[in-house]
Design an enzyme around this catalytic site. Structure first.
Site, PDB file in Angstrom:
ATOM      1  N   ASN A 117      75.719   0.194 100.150  1.00 37.12           N
ATOM      2  CA  ASN A 117      75.306   1.540  99.757  1.00 37.12           C
ATOM      3  C   ASN A 117      76.507   2.480  99.812  1.00 37.12           C
ATOM      4  OD1 ASN A 117      73.460   3.746  99.202  1.00 37.12           O
ATOM      5  ND2 ASN A 117      73.681   4.331 101.355  1.00 37.12           N
ATOM      6  N   THR A 118      76.478   3.501  98.993  1.00 33.98           N
ATOM      7  CA  THR A 118      77.477   4.563  99.126  1.00 33.98           C
ATOM      8  C   THR A 118      76.769   5.866  99.487  1.00 33.98           C
ATOM      9  OG1 THR A 118      79.218   5.797  98.038  1.00 33.98           O
ATOM     10  CG2 THR A 118      77.536   4.873  96.592  1.00 33.98           C
ATOM     11  N   HIS A 119      77.331   6.550 100.476  1.00 32.98           N
ATOM     12  CA  HIS A 119      76.701   7.757 101.011  1.00 32.98           C
ATOM     13  C   HIS A 119      77.714   8.908 100.978  1.00 32.98           C
ATOM     14  CE1 HIS A 119      74.074  10.218 103.462  1.00 32.98           C
ATOM     15  NE2 HIS A 119      75.126  10.523 104.209  1.00 32.98           N
ATOM     16  N   ASP A 151      71.291  -1.576 106.645  1.00 32.88           N
ATOM     17  CA  ASP A 151      70.437  -2.264 107.614  1.00 32.88           C
ATOM     18  C   ASP A 151      69.080  -1.562 107.615  1.00 32.88           C
ATOM     19  OD1 ASP A 151      70.752   0.032 109.082  1.00 32.88           O
ATOM     20  OD2 ASP A 151      71.854  -0.897 110.735  1.00 32.88           O
ATOM     21  N   GLY A 153      67.956   0.894 109.309  1.00 33.78           N
ATOM     22  CA  GLY A 153      67.937   2.333 109.604  1.00 33.78           C
ATOM     23  C   GLY A 153      68.297   3.133 108.357  1.00 33.78           C
TER      24      GLY A 153
HETATM   25  C1  GRF Z   1      76.427   9.846  95.128  1.00 34.94           C
HETATM   26  O1  GRF Z   1      77.157  10.888  95.729  1.00 34.94           O
HETATM   27  C2  GRF Z   1      75.708   9.016  96.156  1.00 34.94           C
HETATM   28  O2  GRF Z   1      76.425   8.824  97.322  1.00 34.94           O
HETATM   29  C3  GRF Z   1      74.510   9.880  96.422  1.00 34.94           C
HETATM   30  O3  GRF Z   1      74.122  10.315  95.143  1.00 34.94           O
HETATM   31  C4  GRF Z   1      75.269  10.377  94.309  1.00 34.94           C
HETATM   32  C5  GRF Z   1      74.992   9.540  93.099  1.00 34.94           C
HETATM   33  O4  GRF Z   1      75.771   9.923  92.026  1.00 34.94           O
HETATM   34  N1  GRF Z   1      73.495   9.197  97.162  1.00 34.94           N
HETATM   35  P1  GRF Z   1      75.749   9.126  90.657  1.00 34.94           P
HETATM   36  O5  GRF Z   1      74.285   8.916  90.255  1.00 34.94           O
HETATM   37  O6  GRF Z   1      76.471   7.820  90.854  1.00 34.94           O
HETATM   38  O7  GRF Z   1      76.463  10.012  89.689  1.00 34.94           O
END
Ligand code: GRF
Length: 210
Positions: A117-119, A151, A153
């Site tokens: 995931n990217t946050h 995970d 959480g």
């Molecule tokens: C990203 O900043 C991601 O981390 C967050 O929502 C954004 C998604 O951007 N949860 P995109 O849809 O990839 O432009």
């Protein structure tokens, strides 16, 4: 002569919105070639339709699927359907690129340790759906983005990589989020490629990329 089997890992990318992180992956794979990058996107899934993320996949000729919570009797049933829809594409790695849903037990049983995931914040600070807004409201002077394994959480899994972004006095949520996303897209592309090409192991909270 038999064709050389592809060494590219199979990725399914999950999106809920504009899909610019997905686009960064698509662009890099198109520019570098799937074999050299180490991965190809075999499908893009979403929890809603009518979003630019799906349109980007369609323009790139990549199969898409939509699994909506409201089409299922319970969250568990939705999770099972999502797991099945992803599994149909036999991914090596699943990437949540702005996918705004928490997956359930069945998904994690199948894809735990393979779900990235990217946050848009420096975890463990500011988890949840409003990481950018929360960092700004708190008065943090630096924030950024975190690429991590998922995970059970909320944004708590082992961290793979982070990128730092300074908060400016004049920032509002949208300006700050755009600067974070610039860093985030590059980080995600770099991390997914390294995971795919090199392999990795997860030792407790540490991710070791070989
Ligand atoms: C990203 O900043 C991601 O981390 C967050 O929502 C954004 C998604 O951007 N949860 P995109 O849809 O990839 O432009």
């Amino acid at each position: 002569m038999a064709a050389k089997p592809s060494v590219a890992k199979r990725l399914v990318v999950l999106v809920s919105g504009s899909g610019t992180n997905l686009q960064a992956l698509l662009d890099e794979i198109a520019a570098t070639g799937a074999e050299a990058y180490g991965a190809e996107i075999v499908a893009v899934g979403a929890d809603r339709d009518g979003i630019e993320g799906l349109a980007r996949a369609e323009r790139a000729g990549i199969p898409t699927f939509v699994t909506k919570v409201r089409d299922h009797g319970s969250r568990e049933e939705w999770d099972a359907a999502l797991t099945g829809a992803v599994a149909a594409h036999e991914p090596d790695l699943v990437v949540s690129a702005g996918f705004m849903k928490i997956v359930g037990k069945e998904f994690l049983a199948r894809y735990g340790g393979r779900f990235v995931n990217t946050h848009p914040a420096l975890l463990p600070s500011f988890p949840g759906a409003h990481g950018v807004r929360d960092a700004l409201a708190y008065g943090a002077r630096v924030t950024g983005c975190t690429v991590h394994f998922v995970d059970d959480g909320v944004d708590t899994g082992p961290i793979i990589a982070q990128g730092v972004v300074e908060v400016r006095d004049e920032d509002d949520e949208s300006a700050l989020h755009e600067r974070i996303k610039d860093v985030e897209r590059r980080l995600l592309v770099e991390v997914v490629g390294r995971l795919a090409r090199n392999g990795y192991r997860i030792e407790g909270r540490k991710v070791v990329i070989q």
